[in-house]
Scaffold this motif. Sequence first.
Motif, short mmCIF file in Angstrom:
data_model
loop_
_atom_site.label_atom_id
_atom_site.label_comp_id
_atom_site.label_asym_id
_atom_site.label_seq_id
_atom_site.Cartn_x
_atom_site.Cartn_y
_atom_site.Cartn_z
N SER A 48 0.83 -1.22 0.00
CA SER A 48 0.00 0.00 0.00
C SER A 48 0.86 1.26 0.00
O SER A 48 0.57 2.21 -0.74
CB SER A 48 -0.96 -0.01 1.19
N LEU A 49 1.94 1.28 0.79
CA LEU A 49 2.78 2.48 0.82
C LEU A 49 3.52 2.65 -0.51
O LEU A 49 3.57 3.76 -1.06
CB LEU A 49 3.77 2.40 1.98
N ALA A 90 1.26 4.06 -3.08
CA ALA A 90 0.99 5.49 -2.85
C ALA A 90 2.15 6.35 -3.34
O ALA A 90 1.94 7.38 -3.97
CB ALA A 90 0.75 5.74 -1.36
N GLY A 119 2.22 6.69 -7.03
CA GLY A 119 1.16 7.55 -7.56
C GLY A 119 1.27 9.00 -7.13
O GLY A 119 0.51 9.85 -7.57
N TYR A 120 2.23 9.29 -6.25
CA TYR A 120 2.33 10.63 -5.68
C TYR A 120 2.97 11.60 -6.68
O TYR A 120 4.10 11.40 -7.11
CB TYR A 120 3.15 10.57 -4.39
N SER A 165 -3.77 10.21 -2.51
CA SER A 165 -3.07 8.91 -2.61
C SER A 165 -2.34 8.57 -1.31
O SER A 165 -2.39 7.44 -0.85
CB SER A 165 -2.10 8.92 -3.79
N LEU A 166 -1.70 9.56 -0.68
CA LEU A 166 -0.98 9.26 0.55
C LEU A 166 -1.97 8.94 1.69
O LEU A 166 -1.78 7.99 2.44
CB LEU A 166 -0.08 10.43 0.95
N ALA A 210 -3.23 5.49 1.37
CA ALA A 210 -2.22 4.50 1.74
C ALA A 210 -2.13 4.37 3.26
O ALA A 210 -2.04 3.27 3.79
CB ALA A 210 -0.86 4.90 1.17
N LEU A 211 -2.19 5.50 3.96
CA LEU A 211 -2.08 5.46 5.41
C LEU A 211 -3.30 4.79 6.02
O LEU A 211 -3.20 4.04 6.99
CB LEU A 211 -1.89 6.86 5.98
N GLY A 263 -4.96 2.45 4.72
CA GLY A 263 -4.90 1.02 4.45
C GLY A 263 -3.70 0.33 5.08
O GLY A 263 -3.58 -0.89 5.01
#
Lengths: 219, 219
Positions: A98-99, A102, A105-106, B98-99, B102-103, B105
């Motif tokens: 997941s990180l 992210a 995609g950032y 997006s961040l 991610a956090l 999840g």
Amino acid sequence: MREGDKPTVISKQALQRLPYYIRFLRGLKEQGMRIIAAPAVAAQLGLNEVQVRKDLAAMSNSHGKPKAGFIIAELIENMEEALGYNNSDDAVLVGVGSLGRALLGYGGFAECGLNMVAAFDADPALTGGRICGKPVFPMSKLNDICSRMNIHIGVITVPAAAAQAVCDELVKAGVLAIWNFAPTHLTVPPDILVQSENMAASLALLSNHLRQRLREENL
Amino acid sequence: MREGDKPTVISKQALQRLPYYIRFLRGLKEQGMRIIAAPAVAAQLGLNEVQVRKDLAAMSNSHGKPKAGFIIAELIENMEEALGYNNSDDAVLVGVGSLGRALLGYGGFAECGLNMVAAFDADPALTGGRICGKPVFPMSKLNDICSRMNIHIGVITVPAAAAQAVCDELVKAGVLAIWNFAPTHLTVPPDILVQSENMAASLALLSNHLRQRLREENL
């Protein structure tokens, strides 16, 4: 930097402040401002005035005429050059959990000169496709791709237990700087830089502060 | 901590090392080890031996008998207590880009005692549903929900330009500690802690190191 100049040595702490200055100064420039004084920057960013004056002087061609203020466009240009925003660095990312997803995609990295070109993962179910437009390869291709593309930055977003092995492979493939998001210590040769994002450590501070505050309130 | 004891004052730096110790010590415990000496911990984590001995002594009930080694289970228990891993903190997150997603999840926070209970966003297109099981509310509900649920931790994952306003709203809603992922300085009252994850600053260090290394290689 003017050709032939000795490169200015900037402290680690000052380097870390540059992105904040740049963001703030760009805003001023967009509003049509041309000159700024150190105290105004210090007040707005919550920094020490003496420190700000020193930072800005180091990034000014005239090295700062105290009363005149600094030329905003010049500061931005020199800071962007010091941080390499103009010549973008290619990076690979290892671990598309997941990180990792992210970070792929950032959009904010591109404007800081970081260009994520590819990702890798040990899980065959996750490789072969693209995430946010970036191809995801199996780990067996890491060395080949990094060497061929001349990659110097590796981003590690794998679990702690796998991080050292991934780090070793990146270094073997020619990576010179590692951005580590795995919550573990990494051992590298002396000429390699590891920058760790220490989320568990940040949480430790937050949680401890909270416990102190709640204890005080209950007294 | 034994009842009636004065709470041990731990430095910020030592607190930030605790999650690493815990992770390492849990691994040893799983392997059936009962006792560990400071030098072994220092070597494995790449830390200074004197510092490790001091950290472990502060987290040991016997305050460390130098030659005997430390009882692993006792260290883990005391460290977990110091970090509040046992009494989980509820947190809200603002900004489901997006961040933020991610956090929300990320499974790793729960084991560090952070429980994300809800998220907020200013964009009506993103609210009303759930992300990774967490409800996403409009900003207009922030004050009400934080106060009602007695939330003390706020996580900010909005763009820099929106971060101060979000921070102000969180503080007004009773949040005592803020985890800031927006690349900007936040101003808060003196009793509120802001812990910033400074990704642009980390990138600045990586990029500068790279430029120095490449310059050396070209000499």
